[in-house]
Scaffold this motif. Structure first.
Motif, PDB file in Angstrom:
ATOM      1  N   ILE A 172      24.790  -5.221  44.853  1.00  0.00           N
ATOM      2  CA  ILE A 172      25.635  -4.194  44.307  1.00  0.00           C
ATOM      3  C   ILE A 172      26.947  -4.762  44.442  1.00  0.00           C
ATOM      4  O   ILE A 172      27.705  -4.614  43.418  1.00  0.00           O
ATOM      5  CB  ILE A 172      25.180  -2.722  44.932  1.00  0.00           C
ATOM      6  N   ALA A 173      27.408  -5.348  45.666  1.00  0.00           N
ATOM      7  CA  ALA A 173      28.768  -5.791  45.466  1.00  0.00           C
ATOM      8  C   ALA A 173      28.954  -6.966  44.621  1.00  0.00           C
ATOM      9  O   ALA A 173      30.106  -7.091  44.216  1.00  0.00           O
ATOM     10  CB  ALA A 173      29.009  -6.244  47.038  1.00  0.00           C
ATOM     11  N   ALA A 174      27.815  -7.754  44.301  1.00  0.00           N
ATOM     12  CA  ALA A 174      28.416  -8.796  43.448  1.00  0.00           C
ATOM     13  C   ALA A 174      28.474  -8.237  42.183  1.00  0.00           C
ATOM     14  O   ALA A 174      28.888  -9.030  41.166  1.00  0.00           O
ATOM     15  CB  ALA A 174      27.048  -9.730  43.315  1.00  0.00           C
ATOM     16  N   LEU A 175      27.919  -6.892  41.481  1.00  0.00           N
ATOM     17  CA  LEU A 175      28.241  -6.384  40.351  1.00  0.00           C
ATOM     18  C   LEU A 175      29.611  -5.726  40.266  1.00  0.00           C
ATOM     19  O   LEU A 175      29.852  -5.240  39.234  1.00  0.00           O
ATOM     20  CB  LEU A 175      27.166  -5.421  40.160  1.00  0.00           C
ATOM     21  N   GLY A 176      30.783  -5.916  41.394  1.00  0.00           N
ATOM     22  CA  GLY A 176      31.895  -5.350  41.347  1.00  0.00           C
ATOM     23  C   GLY A 176      31.817  -3.795  41.953  1.00  0.00           C
ATOM     24  O   GLY A 176      32.768  -3.132  41.332  1.00  0.00           O
ATOM     25  N   TRP A 177      30.945  -3.338  42.325  1.00  0.00           N
ATOM     26  CA  TRP A 177      30.782  -1.638  42.913  1.00  0.00           C
ATOM     27  C   TRP A 177      31.787  -1.577  43.789  1.00  0.00           C
ATOM     28  O   TRP A 177      31.784  -2.259  44.929  1.00  0.00           O
ATOM     29  CB  TRP A 177      29.128  -1.489  43.383  1.00  0.00           C
ATOM     30  N   HIS A 178      32.767  -0.425  43.523  1.00  0.00           N
ATOM     31  CA  HIS A 178      33.805  -0.324  44.572  1.00  0.00           C
ATOM     32  C   HIS A 178      33.696   0.919  45.473  1.00  0.00           C
ATOM     33  O   HIS A 178      34.452   0.988  46.356  1.00  0.00           O
ATOM     34  CB  HIS A 178      35.079  -0.416  43.602  1.00  0.00           C
ATOM     35  N   GLY A 179      32.710   1.802  44.758  1.00  0.00           N
ATOM     36  CA  GLY A 179      32.580   2.870  45.462  1.00  0.00           C
ATOM     37  C   GLY A 179      31.933   2.927  46.811  1.00  0.00           C
ATOM     38  O   GLY A 179      31.082   2.306  46.952  1.00  0.00           O
ATOM     39  N   HIS A 180      32.624   3.956  47.590  1.00  0.00           N
ATOM     40  CA  HIS A 180      31.901   3.882  49.103  1.00  0.00           C
ATOM     41  C   HIS A 180      31.683   5.584  49.318  1.00  0.00           C
ATOM     42  O   HIS A 180      31.384   5.855  50.672  1.00  0.00           O
ATOM     43  CB  HIS A 180      32.931   3.414  50.052  1.00  0.00           C
ATOM     44  N   GLY A 181      31.554   6.236  48.277  1.00  0.00           N
ATOM     45  CA  GLY A 181      31.586   7.734  48.659  1.00  0.00           C
ATOM     46  C   GLY A 181      30.289   8.242  47.844  1.00  0.00           C
ATOM     47  O   GLY A 181      29.252   7.422  47.834  1.00  0.00           O
ATOM     48  N   GLU A 182      30.421   9.384  47.382  1.00  0.00           N
ATOM     49  CA  GLU A 182      29.202  10.046  46.870  1.00  0.00           C
ATOM     50  C   GLU A 182      28.542   9.296  45.660  1.00  0.00           C
ATOM     51  O   GLU A 182      29.132   8.834  44.946  1.00  0.00           O
ATOM     52  CB  GLU A 182      29.577  11.540  46.506  1.00  0.00           C
ATOM     53  N   VAL A 183      27.313   9.593  45.302  1.00  0.00           N
ATOM     54  CA  VAL A 183      26.457   8.925  44.314  1.00  0.00           C
ATOM     55  C   VAL A 183      25.726  10.079  43.651  1.00  0.00           C
ATOM     56  O   VAL A 183      25.105  11.186  44.363  1.00  0.00           O
ATOM     57  CB  VAL A 183      25.743   7.864  44.717  1.00  0.00           C
ATOM     58  N   SER A 184      25.362  10.074  42.454  1.00  0.00           N
ATOM     59  CA  SER A 184      24.423  10.795  41.639  1.00  0.00           C
ATOM     60  C   SER A 184      23.948  10.021  40.673  1.00  0.00           C
ATOM     61  O   SER A 184      24.566   8.908  40.112  1.00  0.00           O
ATOM     62  CB  SER A 184      24.951  11.994  41.232  1.00  0.00           C
ATOM     63  N   VAL A 185      22.594  10.175  40.127  1.00  0.00           N
ATOM     64  CA  VAL A 185      21.906   9.506  38.958  1.00  0.00           C
ATOM     65  C   VAL A 185      21.597  10.489  37.907  1.00  0.00           C
ATOM     66  O   VAL A 185      21.248  11.638  38.156  1.00  0.00           O
ATOM     67  CB  VAL A 185      20.500   9.033  39.627  1.00  0.00           C
ATOM     68  N   LEU A 186      22.019   9.801  36.659  1.00  0.00           N
ATOM     69  CA  LEU A 186      21.954  10.537  35.337  1.00  0.00           C
ATOM     70  C   LEU A 186      20.865  10.012  34.456  1.00  0.00           C
ATOM     71  O   LEU A 186      20.889   8.607  34.437  1.00  0.00           O
ATOM     72  CB  LEU A 186      23.273  10.685  34.559  1.00  0.00           C
ATOM     73  N   VAL A 187      19.950  10.952  33.923  1.00  0.00           N
ATOM     74  CA  VAL A 187      18.779  10.329  33.112  1.00  0.00           C
ATOM     75  C   VAL A 187      18.845  10.879  31.854  1.00  0.00           C
ATOM     76  O   VAL A 187      18.902  12.132  31.664  1.00  0.00           O
ATOM     77  CB  VAL A 187      17.470  10.355  34.203  1.00  0.00           C
ATOM     78  N   GLY A 188      18.636   9.959  30.891  1.00  0.00           N
ATOM     79  CA  GLY A 188      18.457  10.664  29.484  1.00  0.00           C
ATOM     80  C   GLY A 188      17.992   9.722  28.522  1.00  0.00           C
ATOM     81  O   GLY A 188      16.995   8.814  29.058  1.00  0.00           O
ATOM     82  N   THR A 189      17.877   9.842  27.416  1.00  0.00           N
ATOM     83  CA  THR A 189      17.301   9.022  26.137  1.00  0.00           C
ATOM     84  C   THR A 189      18.366   8.006  25.746  1.00  0.00           C
ATOM     85  O   THR A 189      19.596   8.118  25.939  1.00  0.00           O
ATOM     86  CB  THR A 189      16.913   9.836  25.137  1.00  0.00           C
ATOM     87  N   THR A 190      17.783   6.772  25.414  1.00  0.00           N
ATOM     88  CA  THR A 190      18.722   5.668  24.914  1.00  0.00           C
ATOM     89  C   THR A 190      18.920   5.947  23.532  1.00  0.00           C
ATOM     90  O   THR A 190      18.061   6.238  22.596  1.00  0.00           O
ATOM     91  CB  THR A 190      17.789   4.394  25.251  1.00  0.00           C
ATOM     92  N   PRO A 191      19.987   6.143  22.979  1.00  0.00           N
ATOM     93  CA  PRO A 191      20.492   6.093  21.691  1.00  0.00           C
ATOM     94  C   PRO A 191      20.046   4.754  20.747  1.00  0.00           C
ATOM     95  O   PRO A 191      19.962   3.784  21.438  1.00  0.00           O
ATOM     96  CB  PRO A 191      21.969   6.209  21.550  1.00  0.00           C
ATOM     97  N   SER A 192      20.009   5.119  19.406  1.00  0.00           N
ATOM     98  CA  SER A 192      19.664   3.804  18.667  1.00  0.00           C
ATOM     99  C   SER A 192      20.767   2.780  18.897  1.00  0.00           C
ATOM    100  O   SER A 192      20.246   1.643  18.684  1.00  0.00           O
ATOM    101  CB  SER A 192      19.465   4.487  17.441  1.00  0.00           C
ATOM    102  N   LEU A 193      22.040   3.204  18.764  1.00  0.00           N
ATOM    103  CA  LEU A 193      23.090   2.219  18.880  1.00  0.00           C
ATOM    104  C   LEU A 193      23.749   2.348  20.317  1.00  0.00           C
ATOM    105  O   LEU A 193      24.750   3.445  20.240  1.00  0.00           O
ATOM    106  CB  LEU A 193      24.174   2.118  17.790  1.00  0.00           C
ATOM    107  N   PHE A 194      23.561   1.609  21.350  1.00  0.00           N
ATOM    108  CA  PHE A 194      23.998   1.779  22.716  1.00  0.00           C
ATOM    109  C   PHE A 194      25.011   0.754  22.921  1.00  0.00           C
ATOM    110  O   PHE A 194      24.897  -0.449  23.049  1.00  0.00           O
ATOM    111  CB  PHE A 194      23.036   1.674  23.927  1.00  0.00           C
ATOM    112  N   ASP A 195      26.446   1.297  23.288  1.00  0.00           N
ATOM    113  CA  ASP A 195      27.454   0.371  23.547  1.00  0.00           C
ATOM    114  C   ASP A 195      27.688   0.212  24.862  1.00  0.00           C
ATOM    115  O   ASP A 195      28.403   1.429  25.556  1.00  0.00           O
ATOM    116  CB  ASP A 195      28.780   0.542  22.861  1.00  0.00           C
TER     117      ASP A 195
END
Length: 294
Positions: A172-195
């Motif tokens: 996670i640190a290698a990906l540049g994650w800076h957060g050290h506090g609260e976390v939550s996960v959001l789940v939905g559908t992938t759009p046809s064009l995702f940026d």
């Protein structure tokens, strides 16, 4: 003696002269680098030596190119092959171009008086080197981007399955994650064009870190506060709730239900939020008129 024979003899004499002074040019270049580029003089000895090897390889390759200009692409690429792989991570493209410029300046000073033809050849060759440097750094950035994407997908999958291990924090640190506090996960559908880049930009504006996982038709965002939330008052300085953050990110999801998992105190506990979000997403269709996000 024909003009072509005379030109050939002159070129051979110039090549012999260049080979004799190549050592002097290398020494003068390294001295100029030390005097004119602060980042070079501040480098550890090992990296400074590697940069010096690149400069010396450039001078040697110029002489080879002057002898046979048709080998420009291969010879220019060989310059950077002399550098260790970690040098690309410690020296920026801008610094590499500064290195090329200093080497060209010193070489021009040394070959002054030997005719415009040699000077023009040096300028043409330095252009080839500059283009090659840009290509080398572009390829390195592309490879790094592909590696980051694979690593991010692995991290998100690890969080979703709950099969965490001791290597997860370092990944996670290698990906540049800076957060050290609260976390939550959001789940939905992938759009046809995702940026992906637009999602990251919006997340930064909202003051959160984000890990993105695209799993077919399902889009998963792991959200974490970039800073510890303040507990002093509830005024304008109070951080957004994760539900408000999810509402701001809602346009980046496809049609269908959007489910936010409960807030966890740390990233190592994100799998609990992920399990809840995935369970909710699986049965959200049974709630007619469910809000988005829920």
């Amino acid at each position: 003696m024909s003009d072509s024979s005379r030109a050939t003899m002159d070129k051979q004499a110039t090549l012999s002269w260049l080979r004799r002074i190549s050592g002097d040019i290398s020494t003068a270049t390294l001295r100029r680098l030390e005097d004119s580029l602060p980042w070079y003089s501040e480098m550890p000895p090992g990296r400074r030596s590697a940069v010096g090897l690149v400069a010396q390889a450039g001078i040697t390759s110029f002489i080879e190119w002057y002898e046979d200009p048709s080998g420009a692409p291969t010879i220019a690429a060989d310059i950077f092959a002399a550098a260790p792989r970690e040098l690309l991570r410690s020296v920026s493209l801008q610094q590499t171009l500064q290195l090329v410029r200093v080497t060209v300046d010193v070489t021009e000073e040394k070959i002054a008086g030997r005719g415009d033809h040699l000077r023009e050849a040096m300028l043409l060759y330095s252009r080839e080197v500059a283009f090659t440097a840009a290509d080398v750094y572009a390829r390195a950035a592309e490879s790094r981007g592909l590696w980051d994407a694979r690593l991010e997908a692995l991290v998100v999958d690890t969080i979703l399955t709950g099969e965490t291990d001791d290597e997860l924090p370092s990944r996670i640190a290698a990906l540049g994650w800076h957060g050290h506090g609260e976390v939550s996960v959001l789940v939905g559908t992938t759009p046809s064009l995702f940026d992906v880049d637009q999602v990251r930009r919006r997340a930064r504006k909202l003051g959160v870190d984000v890990l993105i996982g695209v799993q077919g038709s399902r889009l998963v965002l792991v959200l974490g506060r970039a800073d510890e939330p303040s507990h002093e008052g509830t005024g304008e300085d109070a951080p957004l709730s994760f539900l408000d953050i999810a509402a701001n990110l809602e346009p980046f999801f496809g049609a269908g239900h959007l489910v936010l998992g409960p807030t966890m105190d740390a990233l190592v506990d994100a799998s609990r939020s992920a399990r809840a979000a995935l369970a909710g997403f699986a049965v959200a269709a049974s709630w007619r008129g469910a809000p988005r996000p829920v």
